[in-house]
Design an enzyme around this catalytic site. Sequence first.
Site, PDB file in Angstrom:
ATOM      1  N   ASP A  48      -5.763   7.286  -5.496  1.00 45.38           N
ATOM      2  CA  ASP A  48      -6.057   8.695  -5.184  1.00 45.38           C
ATOM      3  C   ASP A  48      -6.912   8.782  -3.912  1.00 45.38           C
ATOM      4  O   ASP A  48      -6.593   9.538  -2.976  1.00 45.38           O
ATOM      5  CB  ASP A  48      -6.799   9.293  -6.392  1.00 45.38           C
ATOM      6  CG  ASP A  48      -6.863  10.803  -6.382  1.00 45.38           C
ATOM      7  OD1 ASP A  48      -6.244  11.417  -5.507  1.00 45.38           O
ATOM      8  OD2 ASP A  48      -7.550  11.362  -7.255  1.00 45.38           O
ATOM      9  N   THR A 106      -3.174   2.426 -14.900  1.00 48.48           N
ATOM     10  CA  THR A 106      -3.526   1.030 -15.234  1.00 48.48           C
ATOM     11  C   THR A 106      -4.727   0.508 -14.442  1.00 48.48           C
ATOM     12  O   THR A 106      -5.066  -0.668 -14.550  1.00 48.48           O
ATOM     13  CB  THR A 106      -2.336   0.072 -15.031  1.00 48.48           C
ATOM     14  OG1 THR A 106      -2.023  -0.010 -13.639  1.00 48.48           O
ATOM     15  CG2 THR A 106      -1.117   0.517 -15.821  1.00 48.48           C
ATOM     16  N   GLY A 107      -5.366   1.372 -13.660  1.00 48.31           N
ATOM     17  CA  GLY A 107      -6.582   0.971 -12.946  1.00 48.31           C
ATOM     18  C   GLY A 107      -7.802   1.440 -13.715  1.00 48.31           C
ATOM     19  O   GLY A 107      -8.063   0.985 -14.831  1.00 48.31           O
ATOM     20  N   VAL A 108      -8.511   2.402 -13.134  1.00 46.30           N
ATOM     21  CA  VAL A 108      -9.714   2.969 -13.759  1.00 46.30           C
ATOM     22  C   VAL A 108      -9.415   3.493 -15.173  1.00 46.30           C
ATOM     23  O   VAL A 108     -10.267   3.411 -16.062  1.00 46.30           O
ATOM     24  CB  VAL A 108     -10.250   4.123 -12.875  1.00 46.30           C
ATOM     25  CG1 VAL A 108     -11.388   4.861 -13.546  1.00 46.30           C
ATOM     26  CG2 VAL A 108     -10.708   3.585 -11.535  1.00 46.30           C
ATOM     27  N   TYR A 109      -8.228   4.016 -15.405  1.00 50.83           N
ATOM     28  CA  TYR A 109      -7.896   4.616 -16.705  1.00 50.83           C
ATOM     29  C   TYR A 109      -7.504   3.591 -17.771  1.00 50.83           C
ATOM     30  O   TYR A 109      -7.265   3.969 -18.933  1.00 50.83           O
ATOM     31  CB  TYR A 109      -6.821   5.686 -16.548  1.00 50.83           C
ATOM     32  CG  TYR A 109      -7.345   7.004 -15.987  1.00 50.83           C
ATOM     33  CD1 TYR A 109      -8.702   7.183 -15.706  1.00 50.83           C
ATOM     34  CD2 TYR A 109      -6.495   8.078 -15.754  1.00 50.83           C
ATOM     35  CE1 TYR A 109      -9.182   8.383 -15.195  1.00 50.83           C
ATOM     36  CE2 TYR A 109      -6.979   9.290 -15.251  1.00 50.83           C
ATOM     37  CZ  TYR A 109      -8.320   9.428 -14.975  1.00 50.83           C
ATOM     38  OH  TYR A 109      -8.799  10.624 -14.479  1.00 50.83           O
ATOM     39  N   ASP A 114       0.865  -1.175   0.000  1.00 48.05           N
ATOM     40  CA  ASP A 114       0.000   0.000   0.000  1.00 48.05           C
ATOM     41  C   ASP A 114       0.906   1.231   0.000  1.00 48.05           C
ATOM     42  O   ASP A 114       1.677   1.441   0.939  1.00 48.05           O
ATOM     43  CB  ASP A 114      -0.864  -0.038   1.265  1.00 48.05           C
ATOM     44  CG  ASP A 114      -1.777   1.164   1.393  1.00 48.05           C
ATOM     45  OD1 ASP A 114      -1.667   2.116   0.582  1.00 48.05           O
ATOM     46  OD2 ASP A 114      -2.604   1.163   2.319  1.00 48.05           O
ATOM     47  N   GLY A 141      -9.646   4.579  -6.139  1.00 46.06           N
ATOM     48  CA  GLY A 141      -8.346   3.933  -6.323  1.00 46.06           C
ATOM     49  C   GLY A 141      -7.269   4.471  -5.389  1.00 46.06           C
ATOM     50  O   GLY A 141      -7.522   4.776  -4.219  1.00 46.06           O
TER      51      GLY A 141
END
Length: 173
Positions: free
Chosen positions: A34, A118-121, A10, A32
């Site tokens: 952020d 590489t997550g939500v985007y 983390d 995420g």
Amino acid sequence: MNKIQIIQGDITAGRVDAIVNAANTTLLGGGGVDGAIHRAAGPELFRACLKFNGCPTGEARITPGFQLPANYVIHTPGPIWRGGQFQEAPLLAACYRNSLRLADQSQCQTVDFPSISTGVYAFPLEQAAQIALQTLETELQMTLFVHRVRIVGYDAHTTEVYQTCLNRMISSD
Ligand code: AR6
């Protein structure tokens, strides 16, 4: 290459000079990584970010870390993947380059990055890893203060993809 490490964990727990936030262009928080950074840093981070009036994709802004163990947070909005023909690759490289330069200008020695975009985007992971590591490797030859950068993967798969990419870069060196 020996200045770059890959770890799993983390990013909000890092006792480093700066952590990088995969933000959006409002810089006012989100989900995420952020969301995790804003929760851990406390409401002062939101107030500090308000002053920027947003940030264009690929650029970076620095704030204190407030309640985080890290001294600073460097906020950079990554590109949203839209198929690859919309400057996604150079914009992602700019995120790493501008964040590292800002860290160096702030005399940071150790910096932790998440896997930006590489997550939500939805930026393809293998390609993102290659861009991240190549950009950091090039830029680390020019930093005066930063001497250790870690990519902090949150899940095992992300961590493994970055480690494999780094190993490949080391063996082809
Ligand atoms: N530590 C390290 N990595 C994390 C953590 C954590 N605590 N939490 C998630 N990740 P994402 P993006 C990983 O979606 O794709 C936000 O809403 C996650 O598993 O956080 O750049 C912003 O406000 C993934 O591997 O960022 C923007 O609107 C990586 O961090 C948007 O999402 C990035 O995933 C930005 O999307």
